[in-house]
Design an enzyme around this catalytic site. Sequence first.
Site, PDB file in Angstrom:
ATOM      1  N   ASP A 134       0.906  -1.273   0.155  1.00 22.78           N
ATOM      2  CA  ASP A 134      -0.090   0.091  -0.062  1.00 22.78           C
ATOM      3  C   ASP A 134       1.042   1.259   0.067  1.00 22.78           C
ATOM      4  O   ASP A 134       1.907   1.398   0.575  1.00 22.78           O
ATOM      5  CB  ASP A 134      -0.842  -0.273   1.181  1.00 22.78           C
ATOM      6  CG  ASP A 134      -2.030   1.172   1.228  1.00 22.78           C
ATOM      7  OD1 ASP A 134      -1.820   2.075   1.190  1.00 22.78           O
ATOM      8  OD2 ASP A 134      -3.250   0.607   1.117  1.00 22.78           O
ATOM      9  N   ILE A 135       0.566   2.291  -0.552  1.00 25.42           N
ATOM     10  CA  ILE A 135       1.115   3.378  -1.047  1.00 25.42           C
ATOM     11  C   ILE A 135       1.256   4.383   0.366  1.00 25.42           C
ATOM     12  O   ILE A 135       1.900   4.988   0.668  1.00 25.42           O
ATOM     13  CB  ILE A 135       1.115   4.126  -2.094  1.00 25.42           C
ATOM     14  CG1 ILE A 135      -0.350   4.676  -2.205  1.00 25.42           C
ATOM     15  CG2 ILE A 135       1.508   3.285  -3.604  1.00 25.42           C
ATOM     16  CD1 ILE A 135      -0.573   5.701  -3.549  1.00 25.42           C
TER      17      ILE A 135
ATOM     18  N   ASN B  35     -12.873  -3.219   2.414  1.00 26.61           N
ATOM     19  CA  ASN B  35     -14.177  -2.024   2.578  1.00 26.61           C
ATOM     20  C   ASN B  35     -15.042  -2.139   1.357  1.00 26.61           C
ATOM     21  O   ASN B  35     -14.314  -2.218   0.262  1.00 26.61           O
ATOM     22  CB  ASN B  35     -13.205  -0.553   2.495  1.00 26.61           C
ATOM     23  CG  ASN B  35     -12.269  -0.539   3.760  1.00 26.61           C
ATOM     24  OD1 ASN B  35     -12.607  -0.822   4.710  1.00 26.61           O
ATOM     25  ND2 ASN B  35     -11.146   0.059   3.684  1.00 26.61           N
TER      26      ASN B  35
ATOM     27  N   GLY C  97     -14.919   3.331   3.516  1.00 26.00           N
ATOM     28  CA  GLY C  97     -13.664   3.618   3.263  1.00 26.00           C
ATOM     29  C   GLY C  97     -12.867   3.097   2.033  1.00 26.00           C
ATOM     30  O   GLY C  97     -11.806   3.229   1.562  1.00 26.00           O
ATOM     31  N   GLN C  98     -13.875   2.480   0.952  1.00 29.23           N
ATOM     32  CA  GLN C  98     -13.160   2.015  -0.273  1.00 29.23           C
ATOM     33  C   GLN C  98     -13.079   3.220  -1.288  1.00 29.23           C
ATOM     34  O   GLN C  98     -14.028   3.943  -1.275  1.00 29.23           O
ATOM     35  CB  GLN C  98     -14.278   1.086  -0.896  1.00 29.23           C
ATOM     36  CG  GLN C  98     -13.810   0.524  -2.150  1.00 29.23           C
ATOM     37  CD  GLN C  98     -14.841  -0.407  -2.716  1.00 29.23           C
ATOM     38  OE1 GLN C  98     -16.072  -0.814  -2.328  1.00 29.23           O
ATOM     39  NE2 GLN C  98     -14.098  -1.363  -3.662  1.00 29.23           N
TER      40      GLN C  98
ATOM     41  N   HIS D 270     -10.175  -5.319  -3.315  1.00 32.11           N
ATOM     42  CA  HIS D 270      -8.711  -5.558  -2.614  1.00 32.11           C
ATOM     43  C   HIS D 270      -9.210  -6.021  -1.238  1.00 32.11           C
ATOM     44  O   HIS D 270      -9.781  -5.423  -0.450  1.00 32.11           O
ATOM     45  CB  HIS D 270      -7.992  -4.551  -2.857  1.00 32.11           C
ATOM     46  CG  HIS D 270      -8.466  -2.937  -2.335  1.00 32.11           C
ATOM     47  ND1 HIS D 270      -9.519  -2.537  -3.226  1.00 32.11           N
ATOM     48  CD2 HIS D 270      -8.157  -2.257  -1.314  1.00 32.11           C
ATOM     49  CE1 HIS D 270      -9.819  -1.319  -2.628  1.00 32.11           C
ATOM     50  NE2 HIS D 270      -9.147  -1.252  -1.448  1.00 32.11           N
TER      51      HIS D 270
ATOM     52  N   HIS E 234      -6.902  -5.747   2.291  1.00 35.36           N
ATOM     53  CA  HIS E 234      -5.774  -5.083   3.118  1.00 35.36           C
ATOM     54  C   HIS E 234      -5.267  -6.238   4.034  1.00 35.36           C
ATOM     55  O   HIS E 234      -6.110  -6.995   4.529  1.00 35.36           O
ATOM     56  CB  HIS E 234      -6.207  -4.139   3.876  1.00 35.36           C
ATOM     57  CG  HIS E 234      -6.723  -2.761   3.020  1.00 35.36           C
ATOM     58  ND1 HIS E 234      -5.688  -1.884   2.745  1.00 35.36           N
ATOM     59  CD2 HIS E 234      -7.901  -2.344   2.634  1.00 35.36           C
ATOM     60  CE1 HIS E 234      -6.691  -0.924   1.942  1.00 35.36           C
ATOM     61  NE2 HIS E 234      -8.015  -1.433   2.050  1.00 35.36           N
TER      62      HIS E 234
END
Lengths: 116, 116
Positions: free
Chosen positions: B32-33, B89, B95-96, B102, B104
């Site tokens: 994750d960035i 999410n 919070g998507q 995906h 997390h």
Amino acid sequence: MSTSNCLFCKIVDGQIPAKIAYQDDKCLAFHDINPQAPTHILVIPLEHIASLKEATSLNNELLGHLLTSAAKIANDLGIAEEGFRTVINTGALAGQTVFHIHIHILGGRGLAWPPG
Amino acid sequence: MSTSNCLFCKIVDGQIPAKIAYQDDKCLAFHDINPQAPTHILVIPLEHIASLKEATSLNNELLGHLLTSAAKIANDLGIAEEGFRTVINTGALAGQTVFHIHIHILGGRGLAWPPG
């Protein structure tokens, strides 16, 4: 497949009551007794799998069924349109307290980031 | 199956770089960035599915593969023994932000409750 000292196997077997939200031939969903959101449901497989660490590729279909069932339950309970979060804790440091794999569904409020 | 304006499809196609943690013929995992934990990975299907709401039972095997791959990645990265959290999410209120499903994976620190 139940394990005699597992709390969630006892719920599956009907030995311990729970407020059931959904059930089919592979999974059971019930309301969390310590809800962290207006809607907080746990989805568990009937089969005892201790955690995601113990799952193998043979469980893929079942694990996916838990996720698509979670989405169905969220829809049925009216939280899917706004949004919901699904969470699996694996291991004690992540907050896993019952070692029978379970997916938390949380919704009915905004959910902050990070997720814990 | 890629969608031209989807950020994660562009990562799958190699049009946008990412720090890859794992890949196989069905999924891709990358860092994750905006990491929220010492280890924070995203696992995505190569196939474009917008969110868990759009998934059907036809996707069960794939969704389960994402989860068992997440456990394998957590193990490979050394966070499985202590514990890790997997989060999906679904929808903006949850919070998507990218509408390509995906998972997390968060680990490497204690994870608080509630999960957001």
